[in-house]
Motif scaffolding. Structure first.
Motif, PDB file in Angstrom:
ATOM      1  N   ARG A   1      13.335   1.468   6.054  1.00 59.86           N
ATOM      2  CA  ARG A   1      12.474   1.086   7.195  1.00 59.86           C
ATOM      3  C   ARG A   1      11.260   0.251   6.739  1.00 59.86           C
ATOM      4  N   PRO A   2      11.503  -1.020   6.390  1.00 65.73           N
ATOM      5  CA  PRO A   2      10.416  -1.852   5.845  1.00 65.73           C
ATOM      6  C   PRO A   2       9.338  -2.152   6.877  1.00 65.73           C
TER       7      PRO A   2
ATOM      8  N   ARG B   1       0.841  -1.206   0.000  1.00 62.72           N
ATOM      9  CA  ARG B   1       0.000   0.000   0.000  1.00 62.72           C
ATOM     10  C   ARG B   1       0.870   1.247   0.000  1.00 62.72           C
ATOM     11  N   SER B   2       0.246   2.371  -0.328  1.00 62.92           N
ATOM     12  CA  SER B   2       0.937   3.669  -0.268  1.00 62.92           C
ATOM     13  C   SER B   2       1.605   3.840   1.085  1.00 62.92           C
ATOM     14  N   GLY B   3       2.837   4.326   1.051  1.00 62.08           N
ATOM     15  CA  GLY B   3       3.537   4.624   2.293  1.00 62.08           C
ATOM     16  C   GLY B   3       4.120   3.411   2.992  1.00 62.08           C
ATOM     17  N   GLU B   4       4.018   2.239   2.342  1.00 60.84           N
ATOM     18  CA  GLU B   4       4.571   1.019   2.935  1.00 60.84           C
ATOM     19  C   GLU B   4       5.784   0.564   2.148  1.00 60.84           C
ATOM     20  N   VAL B   5       6.720  -0.073   2.855  1.00 64.36           N
ATOM     21  CA  VAL B   5       7.873  -0.705   2.207  1.00 64.36           C
ATOM     22  C   VAL B   5       7.838  -2.194   2.521  1.00 64.36           C
TER      23      VAL B   5
ATOM     24  N   ASP C   1       9.101  -8.942  10.380  1.00 63.71           N
ATOM     25  CA  ASP C   1       9.449  -7.520  10.399  1.00 63.71           C
ATOM     26  C   ASP C   1      10.926  -7.361  10.033  1.00 63.71           C
ATOM     27  N   ALA C   2      11.467  -6.168  10.249  1.00 65.63           N
ATOM     28  CA  ALA C   2      12.851  -5.905   9.842  1.00 65.63           C
ATOM     29  C   ALA C   2      13.830  -6.869  10.509  1.00 65.63           C
TER      30      ALA C   2
END
Ligand code: ADP
Ligand code: MG
Length: 266
Positions: free
Chosen positions: A217-218, A27-31, A234-235
């Motif tokens: 910053r995924p 989605r927008s703004g996500e990595v 997560d990361a």
């Protein structure tokens, strides 16, 4: 807000199935980072998303904001807002970078942005911020440029076109540490600090290295092994992979037991 939804994506190249049902939502703004051993199918995924003709889709769907992209020509997917920075950017002799961008902007109806003076003015500052000599804008796309310059030019195109979702296939390969930081920070700004009133860029970042992810910053890290996502986290998952490798996620039969040199003569 935009949303790229990949569901059950299966694909083959040269008559061999490479992707066996990939599900991902960006989605927008996500990595979202995609990691995985060589040959796992990461570049195949990026090629299929943009509709590379060598890759046959065997099943599944890829929708951008509800619109099915599979079956559309590559340029329509790009105009719809999907961007690919390929692992190995193509040389386009005789066509300057600025001309490529002007044409792409016109195809998006951004005629004012495509004006040569406006474009040069806008891109000069951007080029400088990622360490790219502005003179490169007048040179043919990717001809006679270094690997690092190509990745910077990809980043410049990304910034100029402002897509909704970007697929970055090893944007970090060939960049030295300083260049990597510049490029990664510029992409991170597009994600996390977009121009007022616009949604942040959504990113699908294929990478082997944590250094890129430290800047991006995924929100999630996915492991692609043998054409399937075998783990998401997560990361911390990227950090674990950097420490321990992929061994724990490979089928036992695929964990190398002989030296790679033996295989050369096997
Ligand atoms: P990754 O990017 O994860 O390293 P790729 O998606 O590039 O992996 O490759 C997956 C598999 O598909 C590899 O075995 C590779 O040799 C094969 N492959 C990819 N592209 C082609 C192509 N154009 N023709 C033939 N085989 C290909
Ligand atoms: Mg690859």
């Amino acid at each position: 807000m935009s949303e790229l939804v990949i569901e059950g994506l299966r694909a083959a190249v040269a008559g061999r199935e490479i992707l066996f049902g990939v599900d991902l939502v960006v989605r927008s703004g996500e990595v979202h980072a995609v990691m995985g051993p060589n040959g796992a199918g990461k570049s195949t995924l990026s090629a299929v998303l943009l509709g590379h003709r060598d890759y046959a889709v065997l099943g599944g769907s890829v929708r951008l904001d509800g619109r099915e992209l599979l079956g559309l020509p590559t340029w329509e997917r790009a105009v719809a807002g999907l961007f690919l920075a390929p692992q190995e950017p193509t040389e386009v002799p005789g066509v300057p970078v600025a001309a490529v961008l002007a044409e792409a902007l016109r195809a998006r109806g951004r005629v004012d942005d495509a004006d040569p003076d406006a474009l040069t003015r806008r891109l000069a500052g951007e080029a400088e911020s990622i360490g790219l000599a502005p003179g490169l804008l007048g040179r043919p796309l990717n001809v006679g440029t270094s690997g690092g310059e190509r990745k910077r030019v990809e980043t410049l195109q990304l910034v100029a076109l402002a897509p909704r979702i970007a697929v970055l296939d090893e944007l970090d390969s060939g960049l030295d540490v300083d260049a990597l930081r510049q490029v990664a920070r510029r992409v991170a700004a597009a994600v996390h600090e977009p121009p007022p009133g616009t949604p942040g860029l959504g990113v699908l970042a294929i990478t082997h290295y944590n250094r890129l992810l430290a800047e991006l910053r995924p929100d999630a890290v996915h492991l692609l092994v043998n054409g399937r996502i075998v783990q998401s986290g997560d990361a911390g998952l990227a950090a674990e992979i950097e420490r321990s490798g992929y061994g724990a996620y490979l089928p036992e039969s695929a964990v190398p037991t002989r030296s790679a040199l033996d295989d050369l003569f096997g």
